[in-house]
Write a protein that holds these residues in place. Structure first.
Motif, short mmCIF file in Angstrom:
data_model
loop_
_atom_site.label_atom_id
_atom_site.label_comp_id
_atom_site.label_asym_id
_atom_site.label_seq_id
_atom_site.Cartn_x
_atom_site.Cartn_y
_atom_site.Cartn_z
N ALA A 184 -6.32 8.96 -3.98
CA ALA A 184 -7.54 8.30 -3.49
C ALA A 184 -8.30 7.63 -4.63
CB ALA A 184 -8.44 9.30 -2.78
N GLN A 185 -8.40 8.31 -5.77
CA GLN A 185 -9.08 7.71 -6.92
C GLN A 185 -8.33 6.47 -7.42
OE1 GLN A 185 -9.84 11.30 -9.55
NE2 GLN A 185 -11.83 10.29 -9.61
N ALA A 186 -7.02 6.57 -7.45
CA ALA A 186 -6.21 5.42 -7.90
C ALA A 186 -6.41 4.23 -6.97
CB ALA A 186 -4.73 5.81 -7.96
N HIS A 230 0.83 -1.20 0.00
CA HIS A 230 0.00 0.00 0.00
C HIS A 230 0.87 1.26 0.00
CE1 HIS A 230 -3.91 -2.00 1.70
NE2 HIS A 230 -3.54 -2.48 0.54
N ASN A 231 1.87 1.29 0.86
CA ASN A 231 2.76 2.45 0.93
C ASN A 231 3.52 2.66 -0.37
OD1 ASN A 231 2.04 3.07 3.58
ND2 ASN A 231 3.64 1.78 4.46
N ILE A 280 -13.41 10.88 -0.02
CA ILE A 280 -13.02 11.60 1.20
C ILE A 280 -12.60 10.62 2.29
CG2 ILE A 280 -13.91 13.04 3.07
CD1 ILE A 280 -15.68 14.41 0.91
N LYS A 281 -13.30 9.52 2.42
CA LYS A 281 -12.96 8.52 3.44
C LYS A 281 -11.58 7.93 3.19
CE LYS A 281 -14.57 4.31 5.70
NZ LYS A 281 -15.62 3.26 5.76
N VAL A 282 -11.26 7.63 1.94
CA VAL A 282 -9.94 7.08 1.60
C VAL A 282 -8.85 8.09 1.96
CG1 VAL A 282 -8.43 6.35 -0.29
CG2 VAL A 282 -10.77 5.52 -0.20
N HIS A 340 -6.16 7.24 5.12
CA HIS A 340 -4.74 7.03 4.82
C HIS A 340 -3.92 8.32 4.90
CE1 HIS A 340 -5.58 2.89 3.69
NE2 HIS A 340 -6.61 3.33 3.02
N LYS A 341 -4.55 9.38 5.46
CA LYS A 341 -3.84 10.65 5.70
C LYS A 341 -3.14 11.17 4.44
CE LYS A 341 -2.99 9.45 10.60
NZ LYS A 341 -4.38 9.21 10.76
#
Length: 217
Positions: A95-97, A67-68, A199-201, A205-206
């Motif tokens: 976020a979209q990706a 993920h990172n 927005i939640k993503v 994940h800051k």
């Protein structure tokens, strides 16, 4: 005016009877202070140990590592593009990706470098896949034609221009919430909860830290 004097009580030999009490208070107070300091240090050490263990787990967790890695791959060109044109915030791009490609695991990304689910053709190149769409309030599966890119860099640059021209229409925006709502309003996706998901993503994940990085030239 009558003056009051503090008298030290003494025993029959003239020795102050307060000395043992004072000594006890001093010893007990010192012990209490040392014990309190020990407990504070013990708590700090426990917290540091917990942090170290969590850091070790994060560093060695294969899912988190993947993920990172994906975030950094998308963040680097996204930050550079916002510095250049002030169009699409990096947090929105990342976020979209994440949302559209399932952290880069989708076939559309692995086979076409398209992590955003952008339809159409890119320089004459496209690829077809099944896609879920909301039609009349129902989620249905259709075959869609998606853009096929030669690289992630090309996908991000094309995505940046597409979002600016067709959905955002503004430069210099600094709020990822406003941009997410514009994507929803201008129907980037047919999902009625798309803006909330983006927005939640970002917040989970800051990702807003990359917006700040892009704004600090």
């Amino acid at each position: 005016m009558k003056k009051f004097k503090f008298k030290i009580k003494t025993d029959e030999n003239g020795n102050s009877i307060w000395y043992p009490v004072i000594a006890f208070v001093i010893v007990f107070g010192t012990f209490g202070l040392l014990f309190g300091t020990y407990k504070i240090r013990q708590h700090i050490n426990q917290q540091n140990l917990i942090k170290s263990e969590l850091a070790y787990q994060r560093a060695h967790d294969p899912v988190l590592k993947q993920h990172n890695k994906f975030i950094k791959q998308v963040a680097t060109p996204s930050v550079a593009l916002y510095k250049e044109n002030k169009q699409v915030l990096p947090s929105i791009v990342i976020a979209q990706a994440i949302l559209e490609s399932d952290w880069g695991k989708s076939k559309l990304y692995t086979n076409a470098y398209n992590p955003f689910g952008i339809k159409g053709t890119y320089q004459g190149q496209s690829i077809s896949y099944d896609t879920g769409e909301y039609i009349n309030g129902k989620n249905v599966t259709q075959v869609g034609q998606f853009r096929k890119y030669p690289s992630l860099q090309a996908a991000i640059e094309d995505h940046n221009q597409a979002l600016y021209k067709e959905f955002i229409h503004k430069t210099g925006m600094t709020s990822y919430k406003e941009q997410a709502k514009l994507l929803q309003k201008n129907t980037y996706a047919t999902d009625p909860n798309y803006a909330k998901k983006i927005i939640k993503v970002i917040e989970t994940h800051k990702l807003a830290k990359y917006d700040k990085q892009a704004m600090n030239n």
